[in-house]
Write a protein that holds these residues in place. Structure first.
Motif, mmCIF file in Angstrom:
data_model
loop_
_atom_site.group_PDB
_atom_site.id
_atom_site.type_symbol
_atom_site.label_atom_id
_atom_site.label_comp_id
_atom_site.label_asym_id
_atom_site.label_seq_id
_atom_site.Cartn_x
_atom_site.Cartn_y
_atom_site.Cartn_z
ATOM 1 N N VAL A 69 1.079 3.788 -1.939
ATOM 2 C CA VAL A 69 0.177 5.003 -2.297
ATOM 3 C C VAL A 69 -0.314 5.597 -1.049
ATOM 4 C CG1 VAL A 69 -1.616 5.878 -3.725
ATOM 5 C CG2 VAL A 69 -0.016 4.120 -4.801
ATOM 6 N N VAL A 75 0.642 -1.216 -0.115
ATOM 7 C CA VAL A 75 -0.003 0.053 -0.043
ATOM 8 C C VAL A 75 0.858 1.288 -0.012
ATOM 9 C CG1 VAL A 75 -2.195 -1.118 0.993
ATOM 10 C CG2 VAL A 75 -0.342 -0.093 2.463
ATOM 11 N N HIS A 86 -4.201 2.431 -7.743
ATOM 12 C CA HIS A 86 -3.307 2.668 -7.228
ATOM 13 C C HIS A 86 -2.531 3.874 -8.431
ATOM 14 C CE1 HIS A 86 -1.712 -0.241 -4.093
ATOM 15 N NE2 HIS A 86 -2.838 0.425 -3.630
ATOM 16 N N ARG A 135 -7.220 -3.178 -8.307
ATOM 17 C CA ARG A 135 -6.266 -2.497 -7.439
ATOM 18 C C ARG A 135 -4.989 -1.514 -8.067
ATOM 19 N NH1 ARG A 135 -1.853 -4.615 -4.811
ATOM 20 N NH2 ARG A 135 -2.508 -6.770 -5.567
ATOM 21 N N LYS A 139 -1.714 8.026 -7.735
ATOM 22 C CA LYS A 139 -0.571 8.450 -7.764
ATOM 23 C C LYS A 139 -0.537 9.679 -8.915
ATOM 24 C CE LYS A 139 2.126 4.083 -7.146
ATOM 25 N NZ LYS A 139 3.076 3.132 -8.117
#
Length: 410
Positions: free
Chosen positions: A159, A157, A311, A307, A315
């Protein structure tokens, strides 16, 4: 005569100045009211804070409060797909109790229910104490802290760690909300939306946790995820019979109504389409959908790149200094679940009870799940009095901890 004309002209100028000042004061008063409501919505009521502290103390002093949840003989049910599995992620013990209690009491077969309650490290002891001392029998409840999931590492995780720790982001959510705001160039509705977007909950790992459900529960095939500000009023077992047609996320669409706060939402309401990446990849007229009561097909989800997409866009938004979207976890999810959403009937999930005091009571009564999304949560003083009873009926006001913390049925 000239003197009288001069006095009349002076009076007219003075009157106009007074009226402009009066209008400005009314306008500023409205914005101050919205700001005060924002702070009230972001704060933890004294009674709920007291409940957490007392239950945490009970965990350390009372062996019954520390007993294993569920008991060893029921541990296999936690990964048994013949049960109906619900997940709620929260640091609000009272809210979690209402979600669990209302789901169990509304179920035709509560013995088939398994609840997975996820909380943070500071709330874990208190949350565990509550469900150890107040079992939701015959349903099964497990309580786990984020710190107890081996999968939730910095590598998995990264991010979210950046979101929580980056100074610019923290200043945006915790800083001066009036700074840089020209009140003459906005209206109360837009200002309220901006304040809602700056709720600190949007940088909480608990709030982003739903995107990791397939990894956190690797043995489960299908789950219902509930937000902590919902009340369940109908048996939800028919949700497991819905044919998802190969989709991942069963959700109510929010573009089929007329009200501006809740049910008239398209992508244009969440994204900045002047940003080239947004304009290139998204359609402003695409229908949005709701978080809060979602049916997730985890087997199908594990075959996708949802997922990773989530992410990637998080970002990009960080790199762009939050210029692609402002509001929390839903925008990146709208992108990540694009093409993976199965619309379900709106009667399953009624939204907006934390926004609209003119909510139709009959519609509230008929809904399977009512959602107090918005600032006016039913456990806050700013909650709507006529809607609060729908939540209050599932609070155990005779409980010693609730009474001693002066959490009163109002």
């Amino acid at each position: 005569m000239k003197s009288n004309q001069y006095d009349a002209k002076t009076f007219a100028f003075m009157l106009r100045g007074m009226m402009q000042k009066f209008e400005r004061e009314i306008r500023e008063s409205k914005f101050s009211e919205l700001m005060n409501k924002h702070f009230a919505a972001s704060s933890v009521p004294k009674g709920i804070h007291c409940l957490s502290l007392r239950l945490t103390d009970e965990y350390s002093s009372n062996a019954h409060a520390r007993k294993q949840l569920p008991p060893p003989e029921l541990l296999p049910t936690l990964s048994d797909n013949s049960y109906h599995h619900f997940i709620v992620s929260t640091d609000n013990i009272l809210a979690a109790s209402v979600v669990v209690t209302s789901t169990v009491q509304s179920s035709q077969k509560p013995e088939n229910i398994v609840f997975h309650v996820i909380t943070d490290k500071k709330t874990y002891a208190g949350m565990h104490s509550w469900f150890a001392l107040n079992p939701a029998t015959p349903a099964i409840v497990e309580v786990r802290g984020i710190h107890q999931f081996d999968w939730l590492t910095r590598e998995n995780v990264p991010v979210l760690e950046a979101v929580e720790n980056q100074n610019g982001i923290r200043n945006y959510y915790h800083g001066n909300h009036f700074a840089g705001t020209n009140l003459s160039d906005t209206n109360p509705y837009k200002f309220a939306s901006k304040l809602q977007a700056r709720s600190p909950k949007y940088i909480s790992l608990l709030n982003h946790l739903r995107i990791y459900i397939p990894e956190l529960f690797p043995n489960l095939d299908k789950v219902v995820f509930l937000d902590d500000d919902v009340v369940v009023q109908r048996d939800l077992s028919p949700l497991w019979e819905i044919d998802m047609n190969g989709k991942v996320n069963g959700a109510v669409e929010t573009c089929r109504g007329n009200d501006q706060w809740v049910m008239s939402k398209h992508f244009r309401n969440y994204f900045n389409f002047s940003h080239p990446l947004i304009a290139e990849h998204l359609d402003p007229d695409e229908c949005a959908w709701a978080y809060g009561m979602n049916l997730f097909d985890l087997r199908t989800w594990r075959t996708t790149n949802i997922r990773e997409t989530y992410h990637t866009w998080l970002k990009e938004n960080l790199r762009s200094n939050l210029t692609m979207w402002k509001l929390g976890t839903l925008p990146p999810a709208l992108i990540a679940f694009k093409g993976h959403v199965h619309p379900i009937d709106p009667s399953w999930h009624m939204l907006g009870l934390g926004y609209q005091n003119k909510t139709d009571i009959e519609s509230v009564r008929k809904a399977a799940v009512i959602h107090f999304n918005g600032q006016s949560k039913p456990w806050l003083q700013i909650g709507f009095d006529h809607l609060r009873p729908f939540w209050n009926k599932y609070v155990n006001y005779t409980n010693d901890f609730v009474r001693n913390c002066h959490i009163l049925d109002s």
